[in-house]
Motif scaffolding. Structure first.
Motif, PDB file in Angstrom:
ATOM      1  N   ALA B  41       0.835  -1.206   0.000  1.00 26.93           N
ATOM      2  CA  ALA B  41       0.000   0.000   0.000  1.00 26.93           C
ATOM      3  C   ALA B  41       0.868   1.254   0.000  1.00 26.93           C
ATOM      4  N   ALA B  42       1.959   1.201   0.785  1.00 27.02           N
ATOM      5  CA  ALA B  42       2.848   2.361   0.846  1.00 27.02           C
ATOM      6  C   ALA B  42       3.591   2.571  -0.470  1.00 27.02           C
ATOM      7  N   GLU B  43       3.916   1.481  -1.123  1.00 23.65           N
ATOM      8  CA  GLU B  43       4.680   1.551  -2.379  1.00 23.65           C
ATOM      9  C   GLU B  43       3.829   1.969  -3.574  1.00 23.65           C
ATOM     10  N   GLN B  44       2.513   1.887  -3.471  1.00 23.95           N
ATOM     11  CA  GLN B  44       1.602   2.197  -4.579  1.00 23.95           C
ATOM     12  C   GLN B  44       2.010   1.464  -5.870  1.00 23.95           C
ATOM     13  N   PRO B  45       1.906   0.145  -5.845  1.00 21.67           N
ATOM     14  CA  PRO B  45       2.416  -0.636  -6.987  1.00 21.67           C
ATOM     15  C   PRO B  45       1.738  -0.294  -8.312  1.00 21.67           C
ATOM     16  N   HIS B  46       0.505   0.259  -8.264  1.00 21.90           N
ATOM     17  CA  HIS B  46      -0.140   0.629  -9.529  1.00 21.90           C
ATOM     18  C   HIS B  46       0.640   1.729 -10.226  1.00 21.90           C
ATOM     19  N   LYS B  47       1.341   2.548  -9.432  1.00 23.22           N
ATOM     20  CA  LYS B  47       2.164   3.594 -10.041  1.00 23.22           C
ATOM     21  C   LYS B  47       3.493   3.043 -10.555  1.00 23.22           C
ATOM     22  N   ARG B  48       4.021   2.045  -9.829  1.00 23.33           N
ATOM     23  CA  ARG B  48       5.327   1.491 -10.245  1.00 23.33           C
ATOM     24  C   ARG B  48       5.189   0.581 -11.454  1.00 23.33           C
ATOM     25  N   THR B  49       4.181  -0.305 -11.429  1.00 25.90           N
ATOM     26  CA  THR B  49       4.104  -1.309 -12.515  1.00 25.90           C
ATOM     27  C   THR B  49       2.694  -1.493 -13.068  1.00 25.90           C
ATOM     28  N   GLY B  50       1.713  -0.847 -12.464  1.00 23.76           N
ATOM     29  CA  GLY B  50       0.329  -1.104 -12.873  1.00 23.76           C
ATOM     30  C   GLY B  50      -0.292  -2.260 -12.107  1.00 23.76           C
ATOM     31  N   MET B  51       0.424  -2.771 -11.110  1.00 19.41           N
ATOM     32  CA  MET B  51      -0.062  -3.908 -10.328  1.00 19.41           C
ATOM     33  C   MET B  51      -1.293  -3.525  -9.496  1.00 19.41           C
ATOM     34  N   VAL B  52      -2.265  -4.418  -9.472  1.00 21.36           N
ATOM     35  CA  VAL B  52      -3.494  -4.210  -8.702  1.00 21.36           C
ATOM     36  C   VAL B  52      -3.260  -4.615  -7.241  1.00 21.36           C
ATOM     37  N   LEU B  53      -3.714  -3.791  -6.325  1.00 23.24           N
ATOM     38  CA  LEU B  53      -3.671  -4.125  -4.898  1.00 23.24           C
ATOM     39  C   LEU B  53      -5.066  -3.910  -4.344  1.00 23.24           C
ATOM     40  N   LEU B  54      -5.617  -4.933  -3.691  1.00 24.11           N
ATOM     41  CA  LEU B  54      -6.955  -4.769  -3.134  1.00 24.11           C
ATOM     42  C   LEU B  54      -7.065  -5.498  -1.800  1.00 24.11           C
ATOM     43  N   GLN B  55      -7.517  -4.776  -0.789  1.00 21.93           N
ATOM     44  CA  GLN B  55      -7.798  -5.400   0.507  1.00 21.93           C
ATOM     45  C   GLN B  55      -9.210  -5.961   0.451  1.00 21.93           C
ATOM     46  N   ALA B  56      -9.314  -7.273   0.555  1.00 21.33           N
ATOM     47  CA  ALA B  56     -10.608  -7.943   0.439  1.00 21.33           C
ATOM     48  C   ALA B  56     -11.336  -7.937   1.779  1.00 21.33           C
ATOM     49  N   GLU B  57     -12.599  -8.364   1.765  1.00 22.29           N
ATOM     50  CA  GLU B  57     -13.401  -8.400   2.984  1.00 22.29           C
ATOM     51  C   GLU B  57     -13.123  -9.643   3.821  1.00 22.29           C
ATOM     52  N   SER B  58     -12.393 -10.593   3.270  1.00 21.81           N
ATOM     53  CA  SER B  58     -12.062 -11.808   4.017  1.00 21.81           C
ATOM     54  C   SER B  58     -10.979 -12.555   3.254  1.00 21.81           C
ATOM     55  N   GLU B  59     -10.373 -13.520   3.915  1.00 21.95           N
ATOM     56  CA  GLU B  59      -9.403 -14.371   3.233  1.00 21.95           C
ATOM     57  C   GLU B  59     -10.088 -15.172   2.127  1.00 21.95           C
ATOM     58  N   ILE B  60     -11.353 -15.526   2.370  1.00 23.84           N
ATOM     59  CA  ILE B  60     -12.099 -16.302   1.371  1.00 23.84           C
ATOM     60  C   ILE B  60     -12.269 -15.472   0.102  1.00 23.84           C
ATOM     61  N   ALA B  61     -12.670 -14.221   0.271  1.00 27.89           N
ATOM     62  CA  ALA B  61     -12.832 -13.350  -0.895  1.00 27.89           C
ATOM     63  C   ALA B  61     -11.489 -13.164  -1.593  1.00 27.89           C
ATOM     64  N   ALA B  62     -10.432 -12.965  -0.806  1.00 28.63           N
ATOM     65  CA  ALA B  62      -9.112 -12.708  -1.403  1.00 28.63           C
ATOM     66  C   ALA B  62      -8.669 -13.865  -2.296  1.00 28.63           C
ATOM     67  N   ILE B  63      -8.805 -15.095  -1.829  1.00 30.93           N
ATOM     68  CA  ILE B  63      -8.332 -16.228  -2.644  1.00 30.93           C
ATOM     69  C   ILE B  63      -9.220 -16.396  -3.875  1.00 30.93           C
ATOM     70  N   ASN B  64     -10.494 -16.022  -3.755  1.00 33.17           N
ATOM     71  CA  ASN B  64     -11.358 -16.138  -4.933  1.00 33.17           C
ATOM     72  C   ASN B  64     -11.131 -15.002  -5.929  1.00 33.17           C
ATOM     73  N   MET B  65     -10.648 -13.876  -5.463  1.00 29.02           N
ATOM     74  CA  MET B  65     -10.187 -12.829  -6.376  1.00 29.02           C
ATOM     75  C   MET B  65      -8.958 -13.331  -7.133  1.00 29.02           C
ATOM     76  N   VAL B  66      -8.081 -14.024  -6.406  1.00 29.22           N
ATOM     77  CA  VAL B  66      -6.921 -14.649  -7.052  1.00 29.22           C
ATOM     78  C   VAL B  66      -7.399 -15.641  -8.113  1.00 29.22           C
ATOM     79  N   TYR B  67      -8.404 -16.428  -7.758  1.00 30.83           N
ATOM     80  CA  TYR B  67      -8.955 -17.432  -8.691  1.00 30.83           C
ATOM     81  C   TYR B  67      -9.449 -16.760  -9.972  1.00 30.83           C
TER      82      TYR B  67
END
Lengths: 259, 355
Positions: B41-67
């Motif tokens: 979050a501090a590095e703002q990867p979207h500015k460095r490489t365009g990488m998406v960073l998202l804090q999900a509502e749960s670990e379950i949501a996070a892994i399914n976003m990965v999916y």
């Protein structure tokens, strides 16, 4: 004149969209899923966005939606379709992304994912089929089962005191700032089919605006789960489901519709 | 030489993710790995490489976003710690079943249940034997330094895409939290080509539709799919076993340990050798596939093996399977967030193997 003489391109008045496969639907005769599949696929073809669309199937009767929809699709774990769609849309903001979910998937096990995707204003489309029952597993009580309604796990009818109330997910997500278009439709008459298609079309067109999530609930019958003939189930739906789940737009262009 | 930095293990994972050309990180806070998402979050990867960073509502949501992201061929990752990894297990099973690549980092803490926030290696079974439902394996990398926390993110994605399989970096609270010098690898650009036939990019008129699913209701086809997975795991066993040896050449006794326990055992080897005991250390780097073949070879000339793990004895089962009765195998390990000292390991060695 032989019938073959009229089968000519110039006489063509209707053609099945190329976005549906030839596979025979696994849905029960009379079920609304097939119509909603067709409408969704027609909209993609008419908007000419098939090549830019990625769908997310869920778990329930429509788990095999990707067998019938002739488009690129992934199949998400039970309830997690909007999380998977979030992952896709965030990585591909220019693609059109949609989930296709039933009421058990979206309004019970996937409640958290649904609410938070809506609240974040994820810029994709949710097609939500609400038939008030778990169809695929054999007709158990769903989060949307009406008070008094019979199912295989409420054989004497849903007792609200013991089993809780049915949830109006569509009204709930309409309250969230991240939703841009929220509507409830049905596909049990030709007029309703046309209205539902228009709603689905708006829900996809909205993705271009980048203003939030578009949520289309279709109140549908489940004649097998409800243990009725298709015709009787549609009448029952009109008399019982629609008073509890009234049809119409709930939120348009980010504003709640006042009635 | 690459850029040198003093970093926490968790920070090294985050920096490596940006440098490895990762497309998306989806996470949920949990101790002791929250620095991963905080650093990003501090590095703002979207500015460095365009990488998406998202804090999900749960670990379950996070892994399914990965999916979802992985379904389209994107490099997607998540990280968590033990209780959160349990929540991700459903998603990981689906990823393995649908043959999708991703990297999952587990900075292990003590359990069971909410357990403790202190370091542990109690998730060995979960990581190496599947963890979720069904017959599957993740490829499991076990870093023992901050350097490896960085390097294994890049290696992890290479392996994940090579085998179209989830890769787990099985770290622990020690490696995640400690600071060490790390040589950062040069950034590699994010991939822009998504040409492989499994990647969902939208169906064009000139090709068939693509489907990502772990489902097949035809049991004969499902069995075939399972056999294909088994063949894939066999290839991993043939090609991807990684381990490190320390003073094994003349060893009569062997410690087997990974992650922070390997660092501790390295010290014990030195102390034991000063006392005249010929002890060596084998550090598995891949926990799945496991260096069974090498252990079996070594067992011919060993008087005994001590499996040292921060748990009640999990990896020892793989050591015993590898050795197949050729030599004595014992276990030593503290639990619940307690960490053994080199001297305690030495005592265990004397008690279990010398007596």
């Amino acid at each position: 004149m032989d019938v073959k003489d009229i089968i000519k391109p110039e006489n063509l008045v209707y053609e099945r969209t190329k976005n549906l496969t030839d596979k025979a639907l696994s849905y029960c005769p009379g079920c609304g899923h097939g119509v909603v599949h067709r409408l969704t696929m027609e909209v993609l073809e008419e908007l000419q966005i098939t090549q830019d669309t990625i769908g997310v199937a869920s778990v329930g009767c429509s788990v095999l939606a990707y067998e019938f929809m002739n488009i690129d699709m992934t199949q998400a774990p039970h309830g997690r379709a909007t999380a998977a769609a979030t992952g896709i849309k965030r990585c591909w903001p220019d693609k059109y992304v949609f989930t296709y979910q039933g009421d058990g998937d979206l309004a019970a096990i996937g409640t958290a994912e649904t609410i938070h995707s809506c609240n974040r204003g994820e810029n994709f489309t949710v097609i939500f089929i609400n038939n008030g029952i778990y169809g695929m597993t054999g007709g158990q009580m769903a989060p949307t089962t009406l008070p008094g309604m019979k199912s295989s796990t409420t054989p004497y009818g849903r007792e609200v005191e013991l089993m809780g109330n049915p949830i109006k997910m569509t009204e709930l997500v309409a309250q969230l700032p991240g939703t841009y278009y929220v509507t409830r439709q049905s596909v049990h008459t030709p007029a309703n089919v046309r209205k539902a298609k228009k709603a689905i079309r708006i829900a996809f067109e909205n993705q271009k605006l980048n203003k939030g999530l578009s949520f289309v609930e279709i109140v549908s019958n489940c004649n097998s789960g409800w243990k009725m003939t298709p015709v009787d189930s549609n009448i029952w739906m009109e008399e019982n489901m629609f008073p509890f789940y009234p049809l119409g737009d709930i939120k348009v262009n980010g504003e709640l519709v006042t009635k | 030489m690459g850029e040198l930095k003093l970093m926490k293990g968790n920070e090294a994972v985050a920096e490596a993710a940006i440098r490895a050309g990762v497309d998306a990180y989806f996470g949920y806070p949990i101790t002791p790995q929250s620095e991963v998402m905080e650093y990003l979050a501090a590095e703002q990867p979207h500015k460095r490489t365009g990488m998406v960073l998202l804090q999900a509502e749960s670990e379950i949501a996070a892994i399914n976003m990965v999916y979802g992201a992985a379904s389209t061929g994107k490099k997607a990752m998540t990280s968590s710690s033990s209780p959160g990894i349990s929540l991700k297990m459903e998603g990981i099973s689906y990823l393995a079943g649908a043959e999708l690549p991703c990297v999952v980092v587990n900075v292990v803490r003590g359990g069971p249940g909410l357990g403790t926030i202190q370091p542990s290696q109690a998730d060995y079974f979960q990581a190496t034997k599947g963890g979720g439902h069904g017959d599957y394996h993740m490829l499991v990398l076990a870093p023992a330094s901050v350097q490896e926390m960085s390097d294994f993110v890049k290696l992890g994605f290479d392996l994940a895409f090579k085998y179209r399989n989830p890769v787990m970096i099985l770290s622990d609270g020690v490696i995640g939290q400690m600071m060490e010098k790390v040589e950062l690898f040069d950034p590699i650009p994010r991939c822009t080509e998504f040409n492989e036939e499994w990647m969902l990019t939208g169906k064009t008129a000139d090709r068939e539709k693509r489907v990502v699913t772990s489902l097949d209701l035809d049991s004969a086809k499902m069995e075939k799919h399972n056999l294909d997975l088994v063949a894939k795991y066999k290839k991993m066993q043939e090609n991807e076993v990684r381990y490190e040896e320390f003073q094994v050449e003349d060893a009569e006794y062997l410690f087997v340990a990974y992650g922070c326990s390997a660092r501790i055992c390295q010290k014990t080897v030195k102390i034991a050798r000063e006392m005249g005991h010929k002890v060596g250390l084998l550090r598995p780097i891949t926990l799945y596939p496991y260096p069974s073949k090498r252990l079996n070879e070594l067992a011919d000339r060993l008087k005994g093996i001590l499996s040292v793990e921060l748990n009640s004895g999990q990896m020892i089962e793989d050591v015993k399977l590898a050795v197949n009765g050729k030599t004595k195998v014992e276990h030593y390990g503290r639990m619940g967030g307690m960490i053994h000292s080199p001297e305690q390991v030495l005592c265990a060695f004397e008690e279990f193997l010398l007596k």
